[in-house]
Motif scaffolding. Sequence first.
Motif, mmCIF file in Angstrom:
data_model
loop_
_atom_site.group_PDB
_atom_site.id
_atom_site.type_symbol
_atom_site.label_atom_id
_atom_site.label_comp_id
_atom_site.label_asym_id
_atom_site.label_seq_id
_atom_site.Cartn_x
_atom_site.Cartn_y
_atom_site.Cartn_z
ATOM 1 N N MET A 251 8.687 -2.419 3.055
ATOM 2 C CA MET A 251 7.406 -1.755 2.951
ATOM 3 C C MET A 251 7.089 -1.400 1.497
ATOM 4 S SD MET A 251 5.101 -0.425 5.089
ATOM 5 C CE MET A 251 3.939 0.845 5.290
ATOM 6 N N PHE A 252 8.118 -0.932 0.765
ATOM 7 C CA PHE A 252 7.903 -0.576 -0.634
ATOM 8 C C PHE A 252 7.551 -1.806 -1.459
ATOM 9 C CE2 PHE A 252 9.377 0.384 -4.953
ATOM 10 C CZ PHE A 252 8.567 1.480 -5.207
ATOM 11 N N ASN A 253 8.113 -2.952 -1.102
ATOM 12 C CA ASN A 253 7.804 -4.191 -1.816
ATOM 13 C C ASN A 253 6.335 -4.565 -1.667
ATOM 14 O OD1 ASN A 253 10.412 -4.501 -2.735
ATOM 15 N ND2 ASN A 253 11.032 -5.705 -0.954
ATOM 16 N N PHE A 254 5.756 -4.247 -0.518
ATOM 17 C CA PHE A 254 4.339 -4.543 -0.291
ATOM 18 C C PHE A 254 3.467 -3.775 -1.279
ATOM 19 C CE2 PHE A 254 0.239 -3.693 1.680
ATOM 20 C CZ PHE A 254 -0.164 -4.984 1.998
ATOM 21 N N PHE A 255 3.771 -2.495 -1.470
ATOM 22 C CA PHE A 255 2.950 -1.662 -2.344
ATOM 23 C C PHE A 255 3.289 -1.834 -3.819
ATOM 24 C CE2 PHE A 255 2.429 0.652 1.680
ATOM 25 C CZ PHE A 255 1.054 0.650 1.735
ATOM 26 N N SER A 256 4.398 -2.475 -4.130
ATOM 27 C CA SER A 256 4.719 -2.707 -5.537
ATOM 28 C C SER A 256 3.952 -3.902 -6.104
ATOM 29 C CB SER A 256 6.222 -2.922 -5.704
ATOM 30 O OG SER A 256 6.628 -4.098 -5.037
ATOM 31 N N PRO B 65 0.489 -5.366 -6.940
ATOM 32 C CA PRO B 65 -0.894 -4.878 -7.036
ATOM 33 C C PRO B 65 -1.906 -5.768 -6.321
ATOM 34 C CG PRO B 65 -0.043 -5.494 -9.206
ATOM 35 C CD PRO B 65 1.066 -5.641 -8.246
ATOM 36 N N GLN B 66 -1.607 -7.052 -6.158
ATOM 37 C CA GLN B 66 -2.529 -7.938 -5.438
ATOM 38 C C GLN B 66 -2.597 -7.558 -3.960
ATOM 39 O OE1 GLN B 66 -4.320 -10.078 -7.255
ATOM 40 N NE2 GLN B 66 -5.507 -10.595 -5.462
ATOM 41 N N ASN B 67 -1.449 -7.203 -3.363
ATOM 42 C CA ASN B 67 -1.432 -6.747 -1.970
ATOM 43 C C ASN B 67 -2.202 -5.441 -1.804
ATOM 44 O OD1 ASN B 67 0.144 -8.920 -1.207
ATOM 45 N ND2 ASN B 67 2.063 -7.780 -1.334
ATOM 46 N N VAL B 68 -2.033 -4.540 -2.760
ATOM 47 C CA VAL B 68 -2.737 -3.251 -2.699
ATOM 48 C C VAL B 68 -4.241 -3.463 -2.841
ATOM 49 C CG1 VAL B 68 -2.964 -0.980 -3.771
ATOM 50 C CG2 VAL B 68 -0.719 -2.019 -3.547
ATOM 51 N N LEU B 69 -4.634 -4.411 -3.682
ATOM 52 C CA LEU B 69 -6.054 -4.702 -3.846
ATOM 53 C C LEU B 69 -6.661 -5.241 -2.549
ATOM 54 C CD1 LEU B 69 -8.430 -4.808 -5.839
ATOM 55 C CD2 LEU B 69 -7.718 -7.128 -6.419
ATOM 56 N N GLN B 70 -5.953 -6.134 -1.879
ATOM 57 C CA GLN B 70 -6.446 -6.659 -0.610
ATOM 58 C C GLN B 70 -6.499 -5.580 0.459
ATOM 59 O OE1 GLN B 70 -3.881 -9.964 0.246
ATOM 60 N NE2 GLN B 70 -4.858 -11.297 -1.266
ATOM 61 N N GLN C 102 -6.258 -2.386 -9.777
ATOM 62 C CA GLN C 102 -6.913 -3.058 -10.899
ATOM 63 C C GLN C 102 -6.311 -2.621 -12.227
ATOM 64 O OE1 GLN C 102 -11.078 -2.208 -10.287
ATOM 65 N NE2 GLN C 102 -11.384 -4.099 -9.143
ATOM 66 N N HIS C 103 -5.922 -1.365 -12.332
ATOM 67 C CA HIS C 103 -5.267 -0.893 -13.554
ATOM 68 C C HIS C 103 -3.928 -1.599 -13.743
ATOM 69 C CE1 HIS C 103 -4.102 1.788 -16.767
ATOM 70 N NE2 HIS C 103 -2.970 2.043 -16.129
ATOM 71 N N GLN C 104 -3.159 -1.725 -12.662
ATOM 72 C CA GLN C 104 -1.872 -2.406 -12.755
ATOM 73 C C GLN C 104 -2.044 -3.883 -13.075
ATOM 74 O OE1 GLN C 104 0.100 -1.559 -9.078
ATOM 75 N NE2 GLN C 104 0.831 0.428 -9.775
#
Length: 82
Positions: free
Chosen positions: A1-6, A8-13, A70-72
């Motif tokens: 789960m932590f890998n998903f949020f690390s 930034p493209q996944n977080v953007l989607q 976007q910052h990341q």
Amino acid sequence: MFNFFSNPQNVLQLSNRVLGAGLAMLLAGIYGAYLYGGHLAITVLVAMHAMTITGPTLLKIGYVMRLLSQHQLGQARIGVLA
């Protein structure tokens, strides 16, 4: 789960999905709670009013997630260019 949020493209989607869900909840809540002229059960009416609160909350969370990703992504580009 932590890998998903690390990533930034996944977080953007994910932020795009959260923004869409928040907007849909807000619009449905406004329509059902204030604009619909028909009779609604009290539980549905309470749910519609709750959606007018949770919809903007999701919009704010999705927007912050979008800004962070976007910052990341921008930092990653600067690191590649330097």
